[in-house]
Design an enzyme around this catalytic site. Sequence first.
Site, PDB file in Angstrom:
ATOM      1  CB  SER A  81      -0.976   0.110   1.242  1.00  0.00           C
ATOM      2  OG  SER A  81      -1.150   1.374   1.466  1.00  0.00           O
ATOM      3  CG  PHE A  82       0.003   6.043  -1.803  1.00  0.00           C
ATOM      4  CD1 PHE A  82       1.019   6.642  -2.504  1.00  0.00           C
ATOM      5  CD2 PHE A  82      -0.797   6.454  -0.849  1.00  0.00           C
ATOM      6  CE1 PHE A  82       0.894   7.915  -2.452  1.00  0.00           C
ATOM      7  CE2 PHE A  82      -1.017   7.770  -1.027  1.00  0.00           C
ATOM      8  CZ  PHE A  82      -0.092   8.740  -1.730  1.00  0.00           C
ATOM      9  CB  SER A  83      -2.162   4.658   3.184  1.00  0.00           C
ATOM     10  OG  SER A  83      -3.049   4.614   2.001  1.00  0.00           O
ATOM     11  N   GLY A  88     -15.571  -0.465 -14.615  1.00  0.00           N
ATOM     12  CA  GLY A  88     -15.930  -1.036 -13.215  1.00  0.00           C
ATOM     13  C   GLY A  88     -16.905  -0.409 -12.658  1.00  0.00           C
ATOM     14  CG  ASN A 136     -11.645   7.209   0.998  1.00  0.00           C
ATOM     15  OD1 ASN A 136     -12.480   7.964   1.008  1.00  0.00           O
ATOM     16  ND2 ASN A 136     -10.384   7.717   0.758  1.00  0.00           N
ATOM     17  CB  ALA A 185     -12.432   3.081  -7.270  1.00  0.00           C
ATOM     18  CE  LYS A 243     -11.276   2.564  -1.263  1.00  0.00           C
ATOM     19  NZ  LYS A 243     -10.888   3.520  -2.381  1.00  0.00           N
TER      20      LYS A 243
END
Length: 246
Positions: free
Chosen positions: A16-18, A127, A88, A131, A67
Amino acid sequence: MSCRQFGLVGKNISYSFSKKYFIDKFSVGTLEDCSYENFDIQTIQEFPSIISNNLDLKGLNITIPYKETVIPFLHKLSKNSTLIGTVNVVRFTKNRKLKGYNSDYYGFMKSLQPLLKSHHKKALILGTGGAAKAVAFALEKLGIIYTFVSRGAKENSIDYDLVNATTFDNYQIIINCTPLGTSPNIAEFPPIPYNFFTSNHIAFDLIYNPQETQFLKKAKKKGAVTKNGYEMLVLQAEKAWKIWNK
Protein backbone atom coordinates in the site's frame (compact mmCIF):
# COMPACT_ATOMS: atom_id res chain seq x y z
CA MET A 1 3.65 12.28 25.26
CA SER A 2 0.75 10.14 24.04
CA CYS A 3 0.99 8.78 20.52
CA ARG A 4 -1.58 9.66 17.88
CA GLN A 5 -2.14 6.52 15.87
CA PHE A 6 -3.45 6.26 12.33
CA GLY A 7 -3.73 3.32 9.98
CA LEU A 8 -5.04 1.57 6.89
CA VAL A 9 -7.68 -1.17 6.94
CA GLY A 10 -7.74 -3.51 3.96
CA LYS A 11 -6.89 -6.97 2.67
CA ASN A 12 -3.44 -7.91 1.30
CA ILE A 13 -2.19 -4.34 1.70
CA SER A 14 1.55 -4.79 2.19
CA TYR A 15 2.04 -2.98 -1.16
CA SER A 16 0.00 0.00 0.00
CA PHE A 17 0.80 3.62 -0.77
CA SER A 18 -0.67 5.00 2.47
CA LYS A 19 1.74 3.68 5.09
CA LYS A 20 4.90 4.94 3.37
CA TYR A 21 3.23 8.24 2.49
CA PHE A 22 2.17 9.03 6.05
CA ILE A 23 5.35 7.75 7.72
CA ASP A 24 7.35 10.02 5.38
CA LYS A 25 4.97 12.90 6.13
CA PHE A 26 5.34 12.38 9.90
CA SER A 27 9.15 12.21 9.70
CA VAL A 28 9.45 15.46 7.73
CA GLY A 29 6.98 17.50 9.77
CA THR A 30 6.89 18.12 13.49
CA LEU A 31 4.70 15.07 13.87
CA GLU A 32 6.93 12.71 15.86
CA ASP A 33 3.97 11.89 18.13
CA CYS A 34 2.16 10.24 15.17
CA SER A 35 2.37 6.66 13.93
CA TYR A 36 0.78 4.78 11.05
CA GLU A 37 0.30 1.07 10.51
CA ASN A 38 -1.45 -1.42 8.26
CA PHE A 39 -4.36 -3.43 9.65
CA ASP A 40 -4.51 -6.32 7.20
CA ILE A 41 -7.70 -8.27 7.88
CA GLN A 42 -9.26 -11.24 6.10
CA THR A 43 -12.85 -10.19 6.84
CA ILE A 44 -14.59 -6.96 7.88
CA GLN A 45 -15.86 -8.79 10.98
CA GLU A 46 -12.36 -8.19 12.43
CA PHE A 47 -12.86 -4.41 12.23
CA PRO A 48 -14.27 -3.92 15.78
CA SER A 49 -11.22 -5.62 17.31
CA ILE A 50 -8.93 -3.06 15.60
CA ILE A 51 -10.89 -0.30 17.36
CA SER A 52 -10.93 -1.98 20.77
CA ASN A 53 -7.24 -3.02 20.65
CA ASN A 54 -5.86 0.37 19.57
CA LEU A 55 -7.06 3.03 21.98
CA ASP A 56 -4.75 5.73 20.55
CA LEU A 57 -6.34 5.55 17.10
CA LYS A 58 -7.44 8.95 15.76
CA GLY A 59 -8.16 8.06 12.14
CA LEU A 60 -8.22 5.28 9.57
CA ASN A 61 -7.99 4.93 5.83
CA ILE A 62 -10.17 2.18 4.35
CA THR A 63 -9.23 0.40 1.15
CA ILE A 64 -10.28 -2.56 -1.02
CA PRO A 65 -12.37 -4.61 -0.34
CA TYR A 66 -13.97 -2.86 2.66
CA LYS A 67 -15.03 0.59 1.43
CA GLU A 68 -18.69 -0.44 1.39
CA THR A 69 -18.83 -3.20 4.02
CA VAL A 70 -17.28 -0.98 6.72
CA ILE A 71 -20.34 1.30 6.73
CA PRO A 72 -22.51 -0.74 9.17
CA PHE A 73 -19.69 -0.53 11.74
CA LEU A 74 -19.70 3.30 11.75
CA HIS A 75 -21.86 5.59 13.88
CA LYS A 76 -22.25 8.38 11.33
CA LEU A 77 -21.52 9.26 7.70
CA SER A 78 -20.66 12.55 6.04
CA LYS A 79 -23.19 13.82 3.52
CA ASN A 80 -20.93 13.00 0.56
CA SER A 81 -20.11 9.47 1.69
CA THR A 82 -23.84 8.83 2.17
CA LEU A 83 -24.49 9.96 -1.42
CA ILE A 84 -21.56 7.96 -2.82
CA GLY A 85 -22.23 4.85 -0.75
CA THR A 86 -18.56 4.22 0.06
CA VAL A 87 -16.12 5.29 2.79
CA ASN A 88 -12.33 5.53 2.58
CA VAL A 89 -11.67 7.73 5.65
CA VAL A 90 -12.82 7.20 9.23
CA ARG A 91 -12.46 9.87 11.89
CA PHE A 92 -12.69 9.24 15.63
CA THR A 93 -14.77 11.94 17.30
CA LYS A 94 -13.99 13.22 20.82
CA ASN A 95 -16.19 10.54 22.40
CA ARG A 96 -14.68 7.84 20.12
CA LYS A 97 -17.64 7.60 17.78
CA LEU A 98 -16.67 6.63 14.23
CA LYS A 99 -17.60 8.94 11.36
CA GLY A 100 -17.09 7.89 7.73
CA TYR A 101 -15.99 10.19 4.91
CA ASN A 102 -15.02 9.87 1.26
CA SER A 103 -11.88 11.65 0.04
CA ASP A 104 -11.49 9.49 -3.10
CA TYR A 105 -13.93 11.59 -5.11
CA TYR A 106 -12.07 14.78 -4.11
CA GLY A 107 -8.67 13.34 -5.09
CA PHE A 108 -9.98 12.18 -8.46
CA MET A 109 -11.83 15.42 -9.20
CA LYS A 110 -8.81 17.64 -8.45
CA SER A 111 -6.51 15.34 -10.43
CA LEU A 112 -8.75 15.25 -13.52
CA GLN A 113 -9.67 18.96 -13.57
CA PRO A 114 -6.42 20.33 -15.11
CA LEU A 115 -6.80 17.99 -18.11
CA LEU A 116 -10.34 19.02 -19.03
CA LYS A 117 -11.07 20.95 -22.22
CA SER A 118 -14.41 22.16 -23.54
CA HIS A 119 -14.99 19.02 -25.66
CA HIS A 120 -14.64 16.67 -22.66
CA LYS A 121 -18.35 16.26 -22.01
CA LYS A 122 -18.90 12.52 -21.37
CA ALA A 123 -17.00 9.76 -19.58
CA LEU A 124 -16.91 5.97 -19.60
CA ILE A 125 -16.21 4.45 -16.18
CA LEU A 126 -14.69 0.98 -16.47
CA GLY A 127 -15.81 -0.99 -13.41
CA THR A 128 -18.66 -0.64 -10.91
CA GLY A 129 -16.97 -1.03 -7.51
CA GLY A 130 -16.43 1.45 -4.69
CA ALA A 131 -13.80 3.48 -6.57
CA ALA A 132 -16.11 3.74 -9.59
CA LYS A 133 -18.86 5.18 -7.37
CA ALA A 134 -16.53 7.88 -6.05
CA VAL A 135 -15.43 8.71 -9.62
CA ALA A 136 -19.07 8.98 -10.75
CA PHE A 137 -19.80 11.40 -7.89
CA ALA A 138 -16.81 13.56 -8.89
CA LEU A 139 -17.96 13.61 -12.53
CA GLU A 140 -21.40 14.76 -11.42
CA LYS A 141 -19.78 17.63 -9.52
CA LEU A 142 -17.86 18.54 -12.70
CA GLY A 143 -21.01 18.39 -14.84
CA ILE A 144 -19.74 15.45 -16.91
CA ILE A 145 -22.21 12.78 -18.05
CA TYR A 146 -21.00 9.20 -17.47
CA THR A 147 -21.81 5.58 -18.23
CA PHE A 148 -20.51 2.52 -16.37
CA VAL A 149 -19.00 -0.43 -18.25
CA SER A 150 -18.97 -3.87 -16.62
CA ARG A 151 -18.69 -7.56 -17.41
CA GLY A 152 -22.16 -8.96 -17.92
CA ALA A 153 -25.27 -6.83 -18.05
CA LYS A 154 -25.71 -4.98 -14.77
CA GLU A 155 -28.19 -2.29 -13.88
CA ASN A 156 -27.05 1.16 -15.08
CA SER A 157 -24.08 -0.22 -17.04
CA ILE A 158 -23.22 -1.48 -20.50
CA ASP A 159 -21.27 -4.63 -21.35
CA TYR A 160 -17.66 -4.37 -22.62
CA ASP A 161 -18.82 -6.03 -25.86
CA LEU A 162 -20.90 -2.95 -26.69
CA VAL A 163 -17.96 -0.50 -26.59
CA ASN A 164 -17.14 0.41 -30.20
CA ALA A 165 -16.08 3.27 -32.48
CA THR A 166 -19.34 5.14 -31.89
CA THR A 167 -18.84 4.88 -28.12
CA PHE A 168 -15.41 6.50 -28.47
CA ASP A 169 -16.93 9.26 -30.62
CA ASN A 170 -19.45 9.99 -27.88
CA TYR A 171 -17.24 9.55 -24.80
CA GLN A 172 -14.04 11.58 -24.62
CA ILE A 173 -12.87 10.46 -21.14
CA ILE A 174 -12.18 6.80 -20.35
CA ILE A 175 -11.46 5.98 -16.69
CA ASN A 176 -10.13 2.61 -15.52
CA CYS A 177 -11.55 1.85 -12.07
CA THR A 178 -10.82 -1.88 -12.32
CA PRO A 179 -7.72 -3.55 -10.80
CA LEU A 180 -6.70 -4.88 -14.26
CA GLY A 181 -3.03 -4.05 -14.84
CA THR A 182 -2.03 -3.57 -11.20
CA SER A 183 1.40 -4.90 -10.24
CA PRO A 184 2.31 -7.76 -10.32
CA ASN A 185 -0.24 -8.53 -13.08
CA ILE A 186 1.06 -5.77 -15.32
CA ALA A 187 0.22 -7.52 -18.62
CA GLU A 188 -3.52 -7.22 -17.99
CA PHE A 189 -5.78 -4.45 -19.31
CA PRO A 190 -9.52 -3.76 -19.65
CA PRO A 191 -10.99 -5.34 -22.83
CA ILE A 192 -11.87 -2.24 -24.86
CA PRO A 193 -10.99 -1.39 -28.51
CA TYR A 194 -7.93 0.84 -27.97
CA ASN A 195 -7.63 1.64 -31.70
CA PHE A 196 -10.41 4.20 -31.30
CA PHE A 197 -8.53 6.43 -28.84
CA THR A 198 -7.53 9.81 -30.34
CA SER A 199 -5.81 13.00 -29.22
CA ASN A 200 -9.27 14.23 -28.16
CA HIS A 201 -9.46 11.55 -25.47
CA ILE A 202 -8.29 11.40 -21.87
CA ALA A 203 -7.32 7.99 -20.51
CA PHE A 204 -7.23 8.07 -16.70
CA ASP A 205 -6.14 5.02 -14.69
CA LEU A 206 -6.72 4.90 -10.92
CA ILE A 207 -3.80 2.43 -10.70
CA TYR A 208 -0.45 3.96 -9.67
CA ASN A 209 1.73 0.82 -9.61
CA PRO A 210 3.04 0.41 -12.28
CA GLN A 211 3.31 4.09 -13.20
CA GLU A 212 2.19 3.34 -16.76
CA THR A 213 -0.26 0.47 -17.15
CA GLN A 214 -1.01 -1.32 -20.43
CA PHE A 215 -4.28 0.65 -20.48
CA LEU A 216 -2.33 3.94 -20.47
CA LYS A 217 0.35 2.73 -22.89
CA LYS A 218 -2.22 1.59 -25.46
CA ALA A 219 -4.19 4.85 -25.18
CA LYS A 220 -1.03 6.96 -25.39
CA LYS A 221 0.02 5.20 -28.62
CA LYS A 222 -3.14 6.61 -30.22
CA GLY A 223 -2.39 10.13 -28.96
CA ALA A 224 -4.64 10.23 -25.89
CA VAL A 225 -3.77 12.39 -22.89
CA THR A 226 -2.95 9.95 -20.06
CA LYS A 227 -2.72 10.13 -16.28
CA ASN A 228 -2.29 7.56 -13.54
CA GLY A 229 -3.72 7.50 -10.01
CA TYR A 230 -0.70 8.77 -8.08
CA GLU A 231 -1.72 12.42 -7.76
CA MET A 232 -5.26 11.35 -6.88
CA LEU A 233 -3.85 9.26 -4.02
CA VAL A 234 -1.75 12.14 -2.69
CA LEU A 235 -4.71 14.51 -2.83
CA GLN A 236 -7.07 12.07 -1.10
CA ALA A 237 -4.43 11.35 1.58
CA GLU A 238 -3.99 15.07 2.32
CA LYS A 239 -7.76 15.45 2.47
CA ALA A 240 -7.89 12.53 4.93
CA TRP A 241 -5.28 14.27 7.10
CA LYS A 242 -7.45 17.41 7.19
CA ILE A 243 -10.53 15.35 8.12
CA TRP A 244 -8.69 13.61 10.98
CA ASN A 245 -7.48 16.92 12.35
CA LYS A 246 -10.79 18.77 12.25
